[in-house]
Design an enzyme around this catalytic site. Structure first.
Site, PDB file in Angstrom:
ATOM      1  N   ASN A  11       0.880  -1.167   0.000  1.00  0.00           N
ATOM      2  CA  ASN A  11       0.000   0.000   0.000  1.00  0.00           C
ATOM      3  C   ASN A  11       0.920   1.220   0.000  1.00  0.00           C
ATOM      4  OD1 ASN A  11      -1.809   2.027   0.436  1.00  0.00           O
ATOM      5  ND2 ASN A  11      -2.626   1.212   2.364  1.00  0.00           N
ATOM      6  N   HIS A  31     -13.113   2.160   0.340  1.00  0.00           N
ATOM      7  CA  HIS A  31     -13.113   1.065   1.326  1.00  0.00           C
ATOM      8  C   HIS A  31     -13.705  -0.214   0.725  1.00  0.00           C
ATOM      9  CE1 HIS A  31     -13.347   4.098   4.931  1.00  0.00           C
ATOM     10  NE2 HIS A  31     -12.086   3.739   4.710  1.00  0.00           N
ATOM     11  N   GLU A  35      -7.992  -6.109   5.056  1.00  0.00           N
ATOM     12  CA  GLU A  35      -7.851  -5.649   3.671  1.00  0.00           C
ATOM     13  C   GLU A  35      -6.642  -6.279   2.988  1.00  0.00           C
ATOM     14  OE1 GLU A  35      -8.753  -1.668   5.484  1.00  0.00           O
ATOM     15  OE2 GLU A  35      -9.250  -1.181   3.423  1.00  0.00           O
ATOM     16  N   ARG A  65     -12.501  14.336   8.507  1.00  0.00           N
ATOM     17  CA  ARG A  65     -13.307  14.719   7.334  1.00  0.00           C
ATOM     18  C   ARG A  65     -14.742  15.008   7.764  1.00  0.00           C
ATOM     19  NH1 ARG A  65     -11.587   9.523   4.577  1.00  0.00           N
ATOM     20  NH2 ARG A  65      -9.477   9.923   3.876  1.00  0.00           N
ATOM     21  N   ARG A  68      -2.465  -2.133  -3.466  1.00  0.00           N
ATOM     22  CA  ARG A  68      -3.728  -1.481  -3.134  1.00  0.00           C
ATOM     23  C   ARG A  68      -3.817  -0.158  -3.899  1.00  0.00           C
ATOM     24  NH1 ARG A  68      -5.331   2.699   1.419  1.00  0.00           N
ATOM     25  NH2 ARG A  68      -7.561   2.632   1.096  1.00  0.00           N
TER      26      ARG A  68
END
Ligand code: ADP
Length: 403
Positions: free
Chosen positions: A7, A184, A388, A245, A95
């Site tokens: 990632n 996601h 993940e 956020r 990813r």
């Protein structure tokens, strides 16, 4: 097959090496603050998934190439390496956050994929350049190793136009591909499959609301195993209230901030993505710190929690309306897996809609997949730890499997 999952961000490379014969982690770690005066490397060894051993280094790391060399050195280290040579790394899974509407499945990396990812930079300016740096360096250092890209957006490519279109002039969609993509997806896809298994149903038959609550948070309405709506949009900014956020907010705030505060577009982008959410309301973005502040009587922290629960309940209500029949609400990620208060706030008052938590099951400090609904709840409420990296490694193996 040993799969290295990467990632790669703009200034970091997170990685995990998995033995996919047993689906166990061999080692994992992160190279961070690439390009800064002092970078850091942490590396955790888990041969057979048992022993854990940390290595922590602090040193300047000039670029992604130097970062990857450090990773390779640790993985193959004569004393503490988990493989003897790089030949034992048989595949790499990358990813990727933004795959646009070009990528509908994970795919093997070639020049065309790199070109398409480069074209997608305007839609993923924060993430895609870092991913491309990771892919470029990995292809240089592992020229013989097959590499696969796994996208956060792919799971949501099954959304119908009524869910993914913004009611903006249609030309913006045609010219700039302004639409909702959702993110996601790797996590929502993983917990969907795990939830189906837990419920003993084929994945093609489950209707779920998957609730990923971490630093970034999103919900997904899953119908017959497929995403039909999700809370994040063109970027991960839309939807739930997150660590930093704001989630859903009126676009008219932008011109107001420009006119009244003289903020530029990039300053407003920074404000909504990095200075808002829990941090904007109470100054803290980590859920554990917010609980501590609430316990000390901090009214802003209390407000942040109230807003978080309220926004989550509104989304659950709307996804119940989208789906009609729902088998389970599925909580996952840092907050979703570990925070009974957050789960209670998210389900509070939804009993008349068939969602009833069992107080003790919710509070029990358990790990692993579990059902925390009351026995007479019409909808099950599950906690399913996300993974993940494992999902990326599984998809990497699936793409490379000879057909
Ligand atoms: P990321 O989006 O960075 O992957 P995570 O899924 O790791 O984030 O989630 C991070 C969030 O999870 C933080 O807000 C953190 O406070 C919260 N969290 C982690 N462990 C716990 C815990 N035991 N109780 C409450 N919140 C937790």
């Amino acid at each position: 097959m040993n799969v290295l999952v990467i990632n790669s961000g703009s200034s970091s490379i997170k990685y995990q090496l998995l033995d996919m014969r047993t689906e166990t982690v061999m080692c994992s770690g992160a190279v961070e603050r690439i390009g800064e005066a002092v970078g850091s490397v942490t590396h955790k060894i888990a041969p057979g998934g048992d022993t854990e051993d940390w290595i922590s280094l602090t040193q300047p790391i000039a670029d992604h190439e130097e970062g990857m060399h450090l990773v390779i050195g640790l993985i193959t280290d004569a004393k503490r390496g988990v493989v003897k040579s790089l030949d034992e790394i048989e595949a790499i899974g990358h990813r990727i956050v933004q795959g646009g509407d070009i990528f509908h499945a994970s795919c093997r990396v070639d020049d065309r994929v790199v070109d398409e990812l480069t074209k997608l930079i305007p839609l993923g300016p924060v993430h895609n350049p870092g991913h491309l740096a990771g892919i470029r360096v990995s292809r240089q250092l592992f020229p013989q190793v097959p590499q696969v890209t796994v996208f956060d957006t792919v799971f949501h490519q099954t959304m119908p136009p009524r869910a993914y279109m913004y009611a903006l002039p249609y030309e913006l969609y045609e010219e700039l591909k302004v639409r909702r993509y959702g993110f996601h997806g790797t996590s929502h896809a993983y917990v969907t499959k795990e939830a189906a298994r837990f419920l003993g149903k084929p994945v093609e038959e489950v209707n779920l609301i998957t609730v990923h609550l971490g630093n970034g948070s999103s919900m997904c309405a899953v119908q017959n195993g497929k995403s039909v709506d999700t809370s994040m949009g063109l970027t991960p900014l839309e939807g739930l209230i997150m660590g930093t956020r704001c989630g859903d907010a009126d676009l008219a705030i932008y011109p107001l901030l420009g006119a009244e505060k003289g903020l530029s577009i990039s300053e407003i982008n920074d404000l909504t993505n990095k200075q808002s959410g829990f941090k904007g309301i109470c100054g803290k973005n980590d859920m554990r710190d917010i609980h501590e502040a609430v316990a000390q009587g901090d009214s802003r922290a209390r407000l942040a929690l109230d807003m978080f629960g309220y926004r989550n309940r509104k989304y659950i209500g709307s996804y119940l309306a989208v789906l009609g029949r729902v088998d389970a609400i599925v909580f996952t990620a840092g907050i979703g897996e570990n925070d009974p208060v957050a789960r209670e706030l998210t389900c509070r008052g939804l009993e008349h809609l068939g969602i009833k938590l069992d107080h003790d099951r919710n509070l029990a400090p358990a790990r692993g997949a579990r059902d925390i609904a009351a026995s007479d709840s019409a909808v099950r409420v599950l906690v399913i730890p996300t993974n993940e990296e494992l999902e990326i490694a599984r998809q990497t193996v699936a793409v490379l499997k000879p057909s």
